[in-house]
Design a protein around this motif. Structure first.
Motif, PDB file in Angstrom:
ATOM      1  N   TRP A  70     -30.737 -24.408 132.045  1.00 15.02           N
ATOM      2  CA  TRP A  70     -30.520 -24.488 130.603  1.00 15.02           C
ATOM      3  C   TRP A  70     -30.209 -23.102 130.065  1.00 15.02           C
ATOM      4  CZ3 TRP A  70     -31.381 -29.612 128.983  1.00 15.02           C
ATOM      5  CH2 TRP A  70     -32.134 -30.406 129.854  1.00 15.02           C
ATOM      6  N   ASP A  71     -29.143 -22.987 129.277  1.00 14.37           N
ATOM      7  CA  ASP A  71     -28.718 -21.706 128.713  1.00 14.37           C
ATOM      8  C   ASP A  71     -29.315 -21.556 127.311  1.00 14.37           C
ATOM      9  OD1 ASP A  71     -27.533 -19.366 128.008  1.00 14.37           O
ATOM     10  OD2 ASP A  71     -25.493 -19.974 128.526  1.00 14.37           O
ATOM     11  N   MET A  72     -30.183 -20.557 127.156  1.00 15.68           N
ATOM     12  CA  MET A  72     -30.876 -20.347 125.885  1.00 15.68           C
ATOM     13  C   MET A  72     -29.910 -19.882 124.795  1.00 15.68           C
ATOM     14  SD  MET A  72     -34.320 -18.118 125.284  1.00 15.68           S
ATOM     15  CE  MET A  72     -33.566 -16.516 125.507  1.00 15.68           C
TER      16      MET A  72
ATOM     17  N   ASP B 233     -26.776 -20.687 124.483  1.00 17.64           N
ATOM     18  CA  ASP B 233     -25.789 -21.722 124.153  1.00 17.64           C
ATOM     19  C   ASP B 233     -26.495 -22.992 123.675  1.00 17.64           C
ATOM     20  OD1 ASP B 233     -23.378 -22.955 123.834  1.00 17.64           O
ATOM     21  OD2 ASP B 233     -23.118 -23.440 125.965  1.00 17.64           O
ATOM     22  N   SER B 234     -27.434 -22.813 122.745  1.00 16.81           N
ATOM     23  CA  SER B 234     -28.173 -23.928 122.123  1.00 16.81           C
ATOM     24  C   SER B 234     -28.855 -24.816 123.153  1.00 16.81           C
ATOM     25  CB  SER B 234     -27.233 -24.775 121.248  1.00 16.81           C
ATOM     26  OG  SER B 234     -26.612 -23.968 120.286  1.00 16.81           O
ATOM     27  N   TRP B 235     -29.343 -24.222 124.243  1.00 19.94           N
ATOM     28  CA  TRP B 235     -30.106 -24.922 125.278  1.00 19.94           C
ATOM     29  C   TRP B 235     -29.304 -26.051 125.936  1.00 19.94           C
ATOM     30  CZ3 TRP B 235     -34.137 -22.539 127.105  1.00 19.94           C
ATOM     31  CH2 TRP B 235     -34.865 -21.690 126.279  1.00 19.94           C
ATOM     32  N   ARG B 236     -28.029 -25.840 126.073  1.00 21.59           N
ATOM     33  CA  ARG B 236     -27.227 -26.835 126.782  1.00 21.59           C
ATOM     34  C   ARG B 236     -27.408 -26.678 128.287  1.00 21.59           C
ATOM     35  NH1 ARG B 236     -21.500 -26.625 123.448  1.00 21.59           N
ATOM     36  NH2 ARG B 236     -22.327 -27.377 121.449  1.00 21.59           N
TER      37      ARG B 236
ATOM     38  N   LEU C 246     -39.236 -25.250 118.679  1.00 24.36           N
ATOM     39  CA  LEU C 246     -37.819 -24.942 118.468  1.00 24.36           C
ATOM     40  C   LEU C 246     -36.907 -26.062 118.950  1.00 24.36           C
ATOM     41  CD1 LEU C 246     -37.764 -21.200 119.615  1.00 24.36           C
ATOM     42  CD2 LEU C 246     -37.963 -22.080 117.286  1.00 24.36           C
ATOM     43  N   ASP C 247     -37.247 -26.642 120.090  1.00 19.13           N
ATOM     44  CA  ASP C 247     -36.347 -27.650 120.666  1.00 19.13           C
ATOM     45  C   ASP C 247     -37.099 -28.499 121.678  1.00 19.13           C
ATOM     46  OD1 ASP C 247     -34.045 -29.060 121.141  1.00 19.13           O
ATOM     47  OD2 ASP C 247     -32.797 -27.279 121.479  1.00 19.13           O
TER      48      ASP C 247
END
Length: 709
Positions: free
Chosen positions: A323-325, A327-330, A289-290
């Motif tokens: 990391w906030d899942m 919020d697009s892993w920001r 995913l990222d």
């Protein structure tokens, strides 16, 4: 007869010249010395004035008192031209059975005194270190230290009774299943093993990894195991079918050092120690995913918040990133520390983050506000031992040591910490003080066990371990480089270093486990509690409790028994309450004692045969007091999980019986239909709604035919 075996594979049979009845017990040493002095005085008195030359011959009585053995036979285990070192042996006196083990992994069974060969089998390619025979002589146990094998062999039927094997090298990581029934471990040998906490046996081993396993974990449902390895893969294993059903890889080959899975079991993350990146995969699809970048050093630890979609990552670059899942892993926050981060762990309620760093400190953070709320200086609590090859003292060596593994207790009030030491420390988080230290080993064959070197191993040139007599070099023994964990396995004398690689608390809150150089160790928190009174007063006595029980004041009797908190008395009171009164007693039970009764039921399920009776109690309590218990769910979670674990174990046992009964009924139906049984042919029988009378009739039909078809 006397039998002796030697390492070169020879058996000697010796015959005694004295019968068993003629043997006398040897007198004590003092009595023998007095007798010798008396005999010498008598001899000198008798030959007074004479010159005595040489040694006097022993008299006839002394000669008769000695027992003489004569060799009557000598046998050889090895064939001519074949040499195999004999490493272990055991003899069973009743059956005259001699079992011998060899360095090649072969064992022989001989019947003595005729030396008749019964069996000759190979069980391993490693040396058999120990052999033991049970009292009846039917089962033989073999231990192979090289592979960590334990085998129990039934020699008459030529079958295995038990076959267990540990990790070849040391264990690196472990994880508890959500119900606390199973433990999964990963080792440097690339194996993933699943152990049953009740029986302590390993029941499945996965060998798909081609390099050392660095991290393992369970998903929230408890049926999927995830493991990360240095071979560049993260693998998912199914505990229903015992197979590897998903393999996660990175675009470029990476060595994964840590692993975490979110509370839903859908998001899998792994940290790399060479590319400094974090990889995120979907469990459902297996797709990447990222890739999270931002750290400037190897990723040392990952941890998901149990309550929120937040991932914490620790790195050697002295930072912890959140990391906030959603919020697009920001990057939500970056916590700066004074030293390299070794491990991060969230509290079970997700409100606090613990971080262990290279300077020996454990710091606690309010991650929502990025504020440090406390710290523990734990370097002095490690109490490092001095290794054989260390040129500095243990006290100086401890200045560079730190905790490498952390774990919160199930209630979040305590934290476990361990590292390169024989001690595991448990701290109170709120007070930030050391509560207890556990010594995991007393095995002095391991390195770094003693604080001071043994003076017997010291010479005028220093420690004997630093002098290699086999080499002529002036340099002597090569000192291992800093950071080396396993040592030089090619050296002549290799001693593994004592260390704790991973710690985990059971979700039930009643035990914790540690992977160490000694193996997998499980400690129980409440094994020593025998008498623990709760709100005790002068009127609470066993006689008064039984009196209330006789007067049918069941609620008062159970409250008094819980106050006294004696397990056998609580069991006596609960089992004396009639089944039709359970509903009334549960509804009138004060809230304070509901938790105590549920805790007792959870422990009683493990040993009691009154399964249905205790299930009624658990059902009524949870139905009547469920809403009030829910408000204290965080505090009661370990107890509820322990109750679930006990019920789940019974459910699995009973379901196996039910499956076998359904198979028998299906088999009976098939036979009855083949033989044209009128009762079955005329009546439409559904296997799920089959009445007991029909099943009894069908089973009688089956047994009468002796399963002849």
């Amino acid at each position: 007869f006397l039998y002796t075996v030697s390492r070169d594979g020879a058996l000697c049979v010796w015959q005694c010249d004295t019968e068993l009845d003629g043997l006398k017990p040897m007198p004590p040493k003092e009595a023998r010395q007095k007798k010798n002095v008396k005999d010498d005085d008598g001899f000198l008195e008798e030959h007074k004035g004479e010159e005595i030359h040489g040694k006097a011959n022993p008299n006839e009585q002394e000669r008769r008192e000695k027992v003489k053995y004569t060799r009557v036979a000598k046998y050889f285990f090895n064939k001519e031209g074949d040499f195999n070192n004999l490493t272990s042996a055991a003899y069973h006196k009743k059956t005259h059975l001699l079992v011998t083990g060899f360095a090649s992994g072969i064992f022989h069974l001989h019947e003595l005194p005729d030396f008749n060969l019964i069996h000759s089998l190979s069980i391993s390619d490693q040396r058999i270190a120990s052999i033991s025979i049970n009292s009846t002589g039917d089962w033989i146990a073999f231990g192979c230290s090289g592979l960590g094998q334990l085998l129990v062999w039934e020699w008459q039927s030529e079958s295995y009774v038990l076959k267990q094997q540990g990790h070849f090298n040391s264990m690196v990581s472990l994880a508890y299943s959500p119900d606390g029934q199973y433990i999964v471990t990963g080792g440097e040998d690339g194996k993933v093993k699943v152990w049953n906490t009740s029986s302590s046996f390993c029941f499945v081993t996965f060998t798909d990894h081609s390099s050392g396993v660095t991290a393992v974990t369970f998903t929230s449902n408890g049926y999927v195991i995830l493991s990360a390895s240095l071979d560049g893969t993260v693998r998912a294993f199914d505990l229903h079918r015992y197979r590897n059903f998903r393999t996660f890889t990175s675009p470029r080959p990476s060595q994964f050092s840590c692993l975490a899975v979110d509370s839903s079991g859908e998001i899998v993350s792994a940290g790399s120690q060479d590319s400094f990146e974090i990889f995120i995969w979907s469990m459902q699809s297996g797709r990447l995913l990222d890739v999270l970048s931002g750290h400037e050093g190897p990723i040392s630890s990952l941890s998901f918040n149990p309550m929120k979609c937040v991932l914490a990552s620790g790195s050697w670059d002295k930072t912890v990133k959140l990391w906030d899942m959603l919020d697009s892993w920001r990057t939500k926050e970056t916590l700066m520390l004074n030293s390299d981060v070794l491990v991060v762990a969230f509290r079970p309620d997700g409100k606090e983050l613990a971080v262990a760093s290279l300077n020996g400190q454990i710091t606690f953070w309010d991650h929502e506000n990025a504020v440090q709320v406390g710290s523990i200086e734990g370097r002095h609590d490690l109490q490092m031992g001095r290794k054989e090859l260390d040129k500095i003292t243990a006290k100086q060596s401890a200045k560079g040591k730190s905790f490498t593994t952390l774990c919160y207790s199930a209630d979040g009030q305590s934290i476990l910490a361990g590292g390169l030491s024989k001690f595991v420390c448990i701290y109170n988080v709120k007070e930030q003080i050391l509560m207890k230290k556990f010594e995991i080993s007393c095995n002095f064959s391991l390195d770094a066990m003693e604080e001071y070197l043994d003076r017997r191993k010291m010479t005028e040139f220093g420690s004997m371990a630093l002098i290699d007599e086999g080499t002529g070099d002036e340099d002597g023994v090569a000192i291992p480089l800093p950071g080396v964990k396993t040592g030089d396995m090619s050296s002549r004398h290799f001693k593994p270093e004592i260390r704790v690689t991973c710690l985990r608390f059971s979700p039930t809150g009643r035990s914790w486990a540690a992977t160490t150089t000694e193996g997998l160790l499980i400690y129980s928190l409440d094994a020593g509690l025998i008498f623990d009174p709760f709100e005790l007063d002068i009127d609470v006595t066993p006689s008064n409790i039984r009196k209330k029980l006789h007067q049918k004041e069941y609620t008062m009797a159970i409250v008094m028994a819980l106050k006294l908190n004696e397990k056998k008395l609580i069991q006596e009171v609960i089992e004396a309450i009639p089944g039709n009164e359970v509903d009334v007693v549960c509804s009138s039970l004060p809230d304070l004692y509901v938790e105590k009764v549920l805790e007792f039921l959870a422990s009683a399920f493990e040993i009691s045969c009154h399964l249905e009776f205790y299930l009624i109690w658990a059902h009524k309590l949870l139905m009547l007091h469920g809403q009030k218990l829910k408000t204290r769910s965080q505090k009661l979670l370990p107890m509820i999980q322990f109750l679930q674990k006990s019920i789940q174990r019974h459910f699995e046992d009973v379901s196996k019986l039910c499956e076998w009964n359904i198979y028998n009924i299906k088999y009976a139906l098939a036979i009855s239909q083949q033989r044209g049984v009128k009762r079955v042919a005329e009546t439409s029988v559904d296997e799920d709604d089959l009445e007991s009378s029909d099943s009894d009739y069908l089973m009688q039909e089956v047994h009468s035919d002796n399963f002849s078809s």
